[in-house]
Scaffold this motif. Sequence first.
Motif, mmCIF file in Angstrom:
data_model
loop_
_atom_site.group_PDB
_atom_site.id
_atom_site.type_symbol
_atom_site.label_atom_id
_atom_site.label_comp_id
_atom_site.label_asym_id
_atom_site.label_seq_id
_atom_site.Cartn_x
_atom_site.Cartn_y
_atom_site.Cartn_z
ATOM 1 N N GLY A 147 0.792 -1.222 0.000
ATOM 2 C CA GLY A 147 0.000 0.000 0.000
ATOM 3 C C GLY A 147 0.823 1.270 0.000
ATOM 4 O O GLY A 147 0.431 2.274 -0.581
ATOM 5 N N ASP A 148 2.006 1.216 0.623
ATOM 6 C CA ASP A 148 2.785 2.436 0.832
ATOM 7 C C ASP A 148 3.803 2.733 -0.264
ATOM 8 O O ASP A 148 4.179 3.882 -0.458
ATOM 9 N N ILE A 149 4.283 1.699 -0.941
ATOM 10 C CA ILE A 149 5.335 1.887 -1.938
ATOM 11 C C ILE A 149 4.720 2.063 -3.325
ATOM 12 O O ILE A 149 3.817 1.323 -3.709
ATOM 13 N N ASP A 150 5.218 3.036 -4.061
ATOM 14 C CA ASP A 150 4.693 3.357 -5.387
ATOM 15 C C ASP A 150 4.707 2.121 -6.303
ATOM 16 O O ASP A 150 5.670 1.358 -6.318
ATOM 17 N N SER A 151 3.648 1.946 -7.076
ATOM 18 C CA SER A 151 3.508 0.757 -7.922
ATOM 19 C C SER A 151 4.589 0.679 -8.997
ATOM 20 O O SER A 151 5.066 -0.404 -9.333
#
Length: 853
Positions: A403-407
């Motif tokens: 959820g927190d790390i950019d895709s």
Amino acid sequence: MAAIYERVELAKLCSSRDWSKAIRVLDSLLSNSSSIQDICNRAFCYSQLELHKHVVKDCDRALQLDPALLQAYILKGKISRNISPAEICLLCESCLLICCFHWFHSFPCFFTGVSMGRADLEILKEDPNYPEALIGRGTAYAFQRELMAAIADFTKAMETNPSAAEAWKRRGQARAALGEFTEAIEDLSKALEFEPNSADILHERGIANFKFKDFYTAVEDLSACVKFDKDNTSAYTYLGLALSSIGEYKRAEEAHLKAVQLDRNFLEAWVQLTQFYQDMANPNKAFECLHQALQIDGRFAKAYHLRGLLLHGMGEHSKAIKELSTGLNIESTNIECLYLRASCYHAIGEYKPAVKDYDAVLDLELDSMEKFVLQCLAFYQKEIALYMASKLNSEFVCFDIDGDIDSLFKEYWCKRLHPKNVCEKVYRQPPLRESLKKNKLKKLDFSVTKQSTALLQAADCIGEKIQYDCPGFLPNRRQHRMAGLAAIEVAQKVSKAWRSFQAEWKYSNKSTSKNGKRPRRRERINLQSQNRGGAGCSTSISSDTTYGITQSKSTGQFMMSWHDVYSVAVKWRQISEPCDPVVWINKLSEEFNAGFGSHTPIILGQARVVRYFPNFERTFDVAKTIMNDRKYVHNKADGLIDLSREGKLRDVVHAKSCADLYKAVGEDFWLATWCNSAAFEGKYLEGTRITLVKLGKQKYDFAIRTPCTPARWDEFDAEMAMAWEDICNAYCGENYGSTDFNVLEKVRDAIIRMTYYWYNFMPLSRGSAAVGFVVMLGLFLAANMEFTGTIPQGLQVDWEAILTVDPNNFVDSIKSWLYPSLKVTTSLKDYPDVGTTLQTTGSVVAALSTCND
């Protein structure tokens, strides 16, 4: 006479590459005279054994006697890399040019005084086409790594004398050094026409074929070589490597052992034997080999790197750091040691030295693509380390890589792509000093209490059950502890959800309709994190969230979806080895829509992948069966290839190898296995793709690939939802809390059935196999059952699912060995709560990092 005898013996020893005995003869000769040539000869012998200190010592001694001695500068330069081309050119004007040498692999080379001085240079002035002089000068060029000039001289020599076998051989060696293996093999083959029984040329061609990844031909050449030269340790070592590549492990071990038997001081043989035993998942023998190597040379940096690599693979990161640090004290710019030490510091929560090592990797000047890949990974791993540092004192529920790390970052990380686009487009993690200041990261938050000790002991016992007893799978205590803690937490979370579900069931029974039926329970939609890259916790405004598990504020009921269940284990797998990019594939960038998926090779070129080749025959037979049933496959562009024409199906049926199957189809192709749906009668789900791609002459990529597209994801999502609901319905209601093994039969079957769909789904970038088995263990615990046995030798549970069409057949296959080892137990209620005992991310990291204390 004695000296003459010794020199004859010396020549024999050098011809047979018995460098250790050659050194003893030279010691005897030098005890009577200080011949500069003999000092250089001994330095060369030491260089073949990689005894670098002795090489430098002898070279320095020779240079004291003759400061203009080319051999000594070259040998010393090879060790210290401090000799410049300008120095060599200057020295060539006044020194000997060495004709008898070898710059590529352990070819029988020796400074015997055969040389080309000024008189020989004058020969080339008078006759520029004189073959022997050209070969000599070309050899000297090659020794200086001026390979193109060397090739030009060898070519000119062959034009004058086409039967000059030495010229063909030397040019082949030079081309091999340039990576031009096809041309090198052609030259060496030509040399063999003139000297068909030359062990030296067979040795060289065998090595060239090995580097060209033509392992079967390499085995032929090297086997022939050792028939003519029974004491060639280098040939035996490469023969072992080639045999190992084609899966001939018993013969490979024999060849490696023969090399060290012939020369106990041959460091490269011990190194390759170490890596062989590591591949065979035999760490004790691997450590033995490294001990032998370090007895020969205590400053052999590669041995410390391999020790670190082995310890890292076994989950002993703190011990690995000590070994890698020793290696770095010897070679401070060793990128493999630096990157691996950074990874180990990262895993155990030592983020300051981890970031320092990652930065050191990023600052190095590189000379190969393999090292460049490590540099790219160091960028991504540093960002993950900074993210973890920002979460260390937060509750573990706030640790949310998906959820927190950019895709886009995650996608590039998984694919090991150049980070240029990532640097420009995505959020960068806060500097370590901010996390250090904010979280006061002095010590990991973990205290040893009676409660935590009991939990970790239970976790270790449960987690070791995930171990595969197969080549390529080292026992890893850190991963075992991770698996045990994850399984217990899955069980505790699921038990809580089932209590809510049971209460709902009781309530619905009171208000049931006249026909006694109640509606099937619908799952609650998983609530996703809204945080994108910040240091804060994942949040949601509508409910309290834990791993996406929801507790309704209106009813107080605790609900879980199948995704919630598996997310518990995924989070543990992510943090246990943070350098493995374990992410949900549907949380990647738009690439997900193009079908990002895993690629697991079984055969790559001619190499049999040690972990997965045991599944080759069954995968091959499944592919043939599907081709025969469907009568078509897909080409690269996803178009159909009709197999019903031109006798293709007949050829498919009779195919015995990748080459046969490829010939039957005529081009690269793929086909898909399928899974019978349990949720929707008569429906088939696309399982795994079996692919066959030609890479070159007699080289193929035979692999399984799991595509993940939105459409396929939706189908499996629905299937997993139904499978999870079936488990809940089987356990809750009248069977809730039962300790009767027979009563729990439907629960057991339903758990294995969902595991089957998970393995065929493969929704993670990696780690799906471990997560699937961990969740299965956790669900058994929640249903009052514990697996007390081991996975049968040679069996890989995920492959069993992938290669089985019907879930019920998979259930029958697994329960034959699993059910006899299931015992009824209510031990779960005695285990301390994982979420309470290990509240923070720091305490989780510490718990995983103390498994070897």
